[in-house]
Write a protein that holds these residues in place. Structure first.
Motif, short mmCIF file in Angstrom:
data_model
loop_
_atom_site.label_atom_id
_atom_site.label_comp_id
_atom_site.label_asym_id
_atom_site.label_seq_id
_atom_site.Cartn_x
_atom_site.Cartn_y
_atom_site.Cartn_z
N PHE A 92 0.84 -1.19 0.00
CA PHE A 92 0.00 0.00 0.00
C PHE A 92 0.87 1.24 0.00
O PHE A 92 1.97 1.27 0.56
CB PHE A 92 -0.95 -0.01 1.20
CG PHE A 92 -2.01 -1.06 1.07
CD1 PHE A 92 -3.18 -0.80 0.39
CD2 PHE A 92 -1.83 -2.32 1.62
CE1 PHE A 92 -4.17 -1.76 0.27
CE2 PHE A 92 -2.81 -3.29 1.50
CZ PHE A 92 -3.98 -3.01 0.82
N VAL A 116 -12.97 6.38 -0.42
CA VAL A 116 -12.21 7.36 0.36
C VAL A 116 -13.16 8.17 1.25
O VAL A 116 -12.87 8.43 2.43
CB VAL A 116 -11.42 8.30 -0.57
CG1 VAL A 116 -10.77 9.42 0.22
CG2 VAL A 116 -10.36 7.52 -1.32
N GLU A 169 -7.95 1.86 -2.56
CA GLU A 169 -6.71 1.71 -3.33
C GLU A 169 -6.79 0.54 -4.31
O GLU A 169 -6.32 0.65 -5.44
CB GLU A 169 -5.52 1.53 -2.39
CG GLU A 169 -4.19 1.42 -3.14
CD GLU A 169 -2.99 1.59 -2.23
OE1 GLU A 169 -1.92 1.07 -2.59
OE2 GLU A 169 -3.11 2.25 -1.18
N ARG A 218 -3.04 7.91 5.95
CA ARG A 218 -4.47 7.99 6.22
C ARG A 218 -4.90 6.95 7.24
O ARG A 218 -5.79 7.21 8.08
CB ARG A 218 -5.26 7.83 4.92
CG ARG A 218 -5.26 9.08 4.05
CD ARG A 218 -6.00 8.87 2.76
NE ARG A 218 -6.27 10.15 2.09
CZ ARG A 218 -6.79 10.26 0.88
NH1 ARG A 218 -7.08 9.17 0.17
NH2 ARG A 218 -7.03 11.45 0.37
N LEU A 276 -10.76 2.15 3.36
CA LEU A 276 -9.52 2.77 2.89
C LEU A 276 -8.76 1.83 1.96
O LEU A 276 -8.31 2.25 0.88
CB LEU A 276 -8.66 3.16 4.09
CG LEU A 276 -7.33 3.85 3.74
CD1 LEU A 276 -7.59 5.20 3.10
CD2 LEU A 276 -6.48 4.01 5.01
N VAL A 277 -8.61 0.57 2.36
CA VAL A 277 -7.87 -0.35 1.48
C VAL A 277 -8.67 -0.63 0.20
O VAL A 277 -8.09 -0.85 -0.86
CB VAL A 277 -7.55 -1.67 2.23
CG1 VAL A 277 -6.64 -1.40 3.42
CG2 VAL A 277 -8.81 -2.40 2.67
N THR A 308 -1.77 5.97 1.75
CA THR A 308 -2.74 5.10 2.43
C THR A 308 -2.31 4.83 3.86
O THR A 308 -3.13 4.82 4.78
CB THR A 308 -2.88 3.78 1.66
OG1 THR A 308 -3.40 4.04 0.35
CG2 THR A 308 -3.83 2.83 2.38
#
Length: 365
Positions: free
Chosen positions: A4, A179, A38, A11, A34-35, A8
């Motif tokens: 990552f 996000v 990405e 955050r 969040l993951v 990321t």
């Protein structure tokens, strides 16, 4: 295994800092978003990342990620198109909308088009029954849709456009939406200024204005305080409350200080609760205090005494009906049973006749 980005990870630390140190696992839900922002889904690497930064094991993270439908466990398209097929929307035509999209796109539930643009799914409920049938694109609403209107939306998406939702902010990709779901603002210029509320949503506000209904003391322009400001205000309010408390009353003098006596301070019997007094009276033991008044009779719970003539009758009945040796109830003698067994072994009936006579009919001549 995915690595990552540093953004990321930064955050992730910001998300974890929102929670008390001993409650960091509460950050798991936004971390999963969040993951997903990405990679486009929650991959095994994403599960491992969340477990690592929170000090959990992968089984704990996986249990949460598989529970909520918003966390996708396989690569998802740029736009997630969800069609409500639950009762209300189905009655209004939701299933027809879904069927038209499935046939047009050539995909089924939770399947993605070959170009990676659209993932289609049917939803059990999108919480917008008053706008049914409804369809969402990355959780933004398209209300009162019909099959052709739904086809127009997905074709515009596949062509690179971003059709305006019926209500809400400007449409974004699934990763951009993830996000926001992780707790970060939409940074696109003017993104949240677009769109507007739906007519049914405004109905309650208009009725309140019409009838003069309002929340007492509510100022819609009141700024939202930061966590530090809220904590400081709470501390100040607590200090004021402590200062406003009256001074504690002085403790009463102890018996030895008042009278010089060293006898223990025993409460008077009248200070006992009625339940305690009743229990002590009905079930006295060594620890039970002496009854308050001399000559008090202590009732004993139990069956009433049996009259003497009833006791004699019971004893006579027991003597006249001894219990059988085989455990049968008293009075059931075994003599008749033994006699029948002997007659059966001898092959004769009760009157001495052969049960089967010469004609073999079993009936006596």
């Amino acid at each position: 295994m995915s690595t990552f980005t540093e953004e990321t990870r930064l955050r992730a630390r910001e998300i974890i800092a929102r929670y008390p140190a001993d409650r960091s696992r509460s950050a798991l839900l936004p971390l999963l978003h969040l993951v997903q922002s990405e990679e486009g889904y929650v991959s095994p690497a994403g599960v491992e990342f969340c477990a690592e930064v929170l000090g959990l094991n992968k089984a704990q993270v996986g249990a949460v990620a598989t529970f909520y439908t918003m966390y996708k466990r396989k690569p998802t398209g740029e736009y997630l198109v969800s069609v409500c097929t639950n009762t209300m929307c189905d009655v209004l035509g939701g299933q027809k909308v879904y069927d038209a999209l499935a046939e047009h796109l050539g995909v089924g539930h939770e399947e993605t088009t070959a170009d990676g643009k659209i993932t289609l799914e049917h939803a059990e409920c999108l919480a917008a029954c008053d706008y049914g049938p409804v369809m969402t694109v990355n959780y933004d609403f398209f209300d009162n849709v019909e099959p052709q209107g739904a086809l127009d939306v997905v074709e515009e998406l596949r062509a690179g456009g971003r059709p305006m939702p019926t209500r809400g902010a400007r449409l974004c990709t699934l990763k951009e939406m993830a996000v926001q779901l992780a707790g970060f603002a939409d940074e696109r210029d003017g993104a949240v200024a677009d769109g507007g509320p739906g007519e049914p949503s405004l109905r309650g506000l208009r009725l309140a204005e019409q009838h003069g209904v309002s929340v007492p003391g509510f100022d819609p322009k009141t700024p939202i305080r930061s966590k530090a400001e809220a904590d400081r205000a709470a501390a100040e309010a607590k200090a004021k409350a402590e200062a406003a408390k009256p001074a504690p009353a002085p403790e009463p003098a102890k018996p030895e200080a008042a009278t010089g006596s060293t006898a223990p301070d025993v409460k008077a019997p009248d200070a006992k609760s009625p339940q305690v007094r009743t229990a002590e009276t009905r079930q006295p033991d060594a620890a039970t205090a002496v009854p308050d008044a001399p000559g008090t009779k202590i009732p004993v719970d139990g069956p009433p005494p049996v009259p003497r003539d009833a006791q004699a009758a019971e004893a006579a009945g027991t003597a006249a009906n001894p219990p059988a040796g085989d455990g049968k109830p008293a009075g059931d003698a075994a003599g008749a049973q033994e006699r029948n067994l002997k007659e059966a072994e001898a092959g004769t009936g009760a009157d001495g006749a052969d049960p089967a006579d010469a004609n073999g009919s079993g009936v006596r001549k």
